[in-house]
Design a protein around this motif. Structure first.
Motif, PDB file in Angstrom:
ATOM      1  N   LEU A 292       0.856  -1.239   0.176  1.00 26.67           N
ATOM      2  CA  LEU A 292      -0.014  -0.060   0.092  1.00 26.67           C
ATOM      3  C   LEU A 292       0.861   1.354  -0.155  1.00 26.67           C
ATOM      4  N   ASP A 293       2.338   1.152  -0.003  1.00 19.75           N
ATOM      5  CA  ASP A 293       3.055   2.389  -0.201  1.00 19.75           C
ATOM      6  C   ASP A 293       3.141   2.665  -1.629  1.00 19.75           C
TER       7      ASP A 293
ATOM      8  N   HIS B  28     -12.285   9.660  -6.302  1.00 17.88           N
ATOM      9  CA  HIS B  28     -12.817   9.056  -4.851  1.00 17.88           C
ATOM     10  C   HIS B  28     -12.675   9.761  -3.888  1.00 17.88           C
TER      11      HIS B  28
ATOM     12  N   MET C 224     -11.711  10.879  -0.164  1.00 20.47           N
ATOM     13  CA  MET C 224     -10.725  10.407   0.823  1.00 20.47           C
ATOM     14  C   MET C 224     -11.505  10.733   2.118  1.00 20.47           C
TER      15      MET C 224
ATOM     16  N   PRO D 246      -4.395  -2.329  -5.286  1.00 24.12           N
ATOM     17  CA  PRO D 246      -5.124  -2.022  -4.238  1.00 24.12           C
ATOM     18  C   PRO D 246      -6.026  -0.698  -4.326  1.00 24.12           C
ATOM     19  N   GLU D 247      -6.927  -0.312  -3.414  1.00 22.39           N
ATOM     20  CA  GLU D 247      -7.906   0.617  -3.469  1.00 22.39           C
ATOM     21  C   GLU D 247      -6.899   1.853  -3.495  1.00 22.39           C
TER      22      GLU D 247
ATOM     23  N   THR E  58      -7.650   4.905  -2.521  1.00 20.07           N
ATOM     24  CA  THR E  58      -7.926   5.426  -1.012  1.00 20.07           C
ATOM     25  C   THR E  58      -6.943   4.713  -0.003  1.00 20.07           C
ATOM     26  N   GLU E  59      -6.440   3.839  -0.216  1.00 19.29           N
ATOM     27  CA  GLU E  59      -5.691   3.111   0.861  1.00 19.29           C
ATOM     28  C   GLU E  59      -4.339   3.285   0.631  1.00 19.29           C
ATOM     29  N   ILE E  60      -3.897   3.809  -0.582  1.00 22.78           N
ATOM     30  CA  ILE E  60      -2.316   3.959  -0.732  1.00 22.78           C
ATOM     31  C   ILE E  60      -1.803   4.781   0.500  1.00 22.78           C
ATOM     32  N   ARG E  61      -0.660   4.581   0.907  1.00 22.29           N
ATOM     33  CA  ARG E  61      -0.061   5.315   2.120  1.00 22.29           C
ATOM     34  C   ARG E  61       1.002   6.203   1.422  1.00 22.29           C
TER      35      ARG E  61
END
Length: 249
Positions: free
Chosen positions: A143-144, A192, A194, A238-239, A241-244
């Motif tokens: 998710l990075d 999307h 946040m 991955p979604e 909105t979940e990316i760090r």
């Protein structure tokens, strides 16, 4: 710089679908013309409908199909940053509503219902042990954020310029921000919200960027919006909105 496989596949599917729609529509018009020829002279004197006007180049960015507009924009920006990076869209027909069923087209057949499985009997024999090895645990999805390629960084700057130019004042609320972004030909399914108190959206452009990783973060400010670009991983998609994001990014 190789062309994005996602972008190529998307362009090919759009061109094929719209091309097939045009051929079907033209076939319907030809069949109607044949029937008119067999009718009395008064009916045959009716003027035939003109054939669809073909579009190409920047005209595609004004096409009624939002998918075509989004892809044409992506192609233009990619080729502005790195000529020859993306495949040009072929000329496509101007269709008033590409989702409308063409007259004479039979409706799609419905899938037959899947029969329910009978409950397992207590006397049923147990399954025999399998010789297959036990399943391996799945690797965690990353998710990075990832680095952006140079061409995607250039494309991101072009996106940021046009987004900032569309906001001459701060957006009033979530609906106003979303409406402006979709009005700029960013597909609704890629925009999307946040979570959190800040009025912030992310635009997922992974399938429309040369490097398959471009994403934009659009945050409302006191005078307009701030636009930040970052790279989103594509493994297991991955979604967005979940990316760090990286600290300090």
């Amino acid at each position: 710089m190789p062309t994005s496989k996602h972008l190529l596949r998307s362009l090919a599917l759009t061109a094929t679908a719209l091309g097939a729609l045009t051929l079907t529509a033209c076939g319907t018009q030809n069949a109607g013309a044949a029937r008119n020829a067999a009718e009395p002279a008064a009916a045959a004197a009716v003027t035939a409908s003109p054939s669809p006007r073909m579009l190409s180049g920047k005209d595609l960015e004004r096409h009624p199909d939002p998918v075509v507009r989004a892809e044409a924009l992506a192609v233009r920006l990619a080729n502005t940053c790195a000529p020859g990076t993306a495949m040009e869209l072929p000329p496509l027909p101007e269709v008033a509503n590409v989702a409308e069923t063409v007259p004479g087209t039979p409706p799609a057949a419905e899938e037959p219902p899947t029969p329910a499985q009978p409950p397992a009997s207590a006397d049923a024999p147990a399954d025999l042990p399998s010789d297959l090895p036990p399943p391996q645990p799945e690797a965690p999805v990353s998710l990075d954020e990832v680095p952006l390629a140079d061409v995607d960084r250039c494309v991101a700057d072009a996106h940021a310029d046009r987004i900032r130019a569309a906001f001459t004042a701060a957006p009033a609320d979530e609906a106003a921000l979303r409406k402006t972004l979709t009005g700029l030909d960013y597909l609704p399914e890629t925009v999307h919200r946040m979570p959190g108190d800040a009025l912030e959206f992310r635009i997922d452009l992974r399938e429309l960027s040369p490097g398959d990783s471009l994403a934009l973060e659009v945050t409302a400010t006191g005078t307009g919006v701030r636009v930040d670009a970052f790279g989103a991983p594509t493994a297991d998609t991955p979604e967005i909105t979940e990316i760090r994001r990286k600290q300090g990014a």
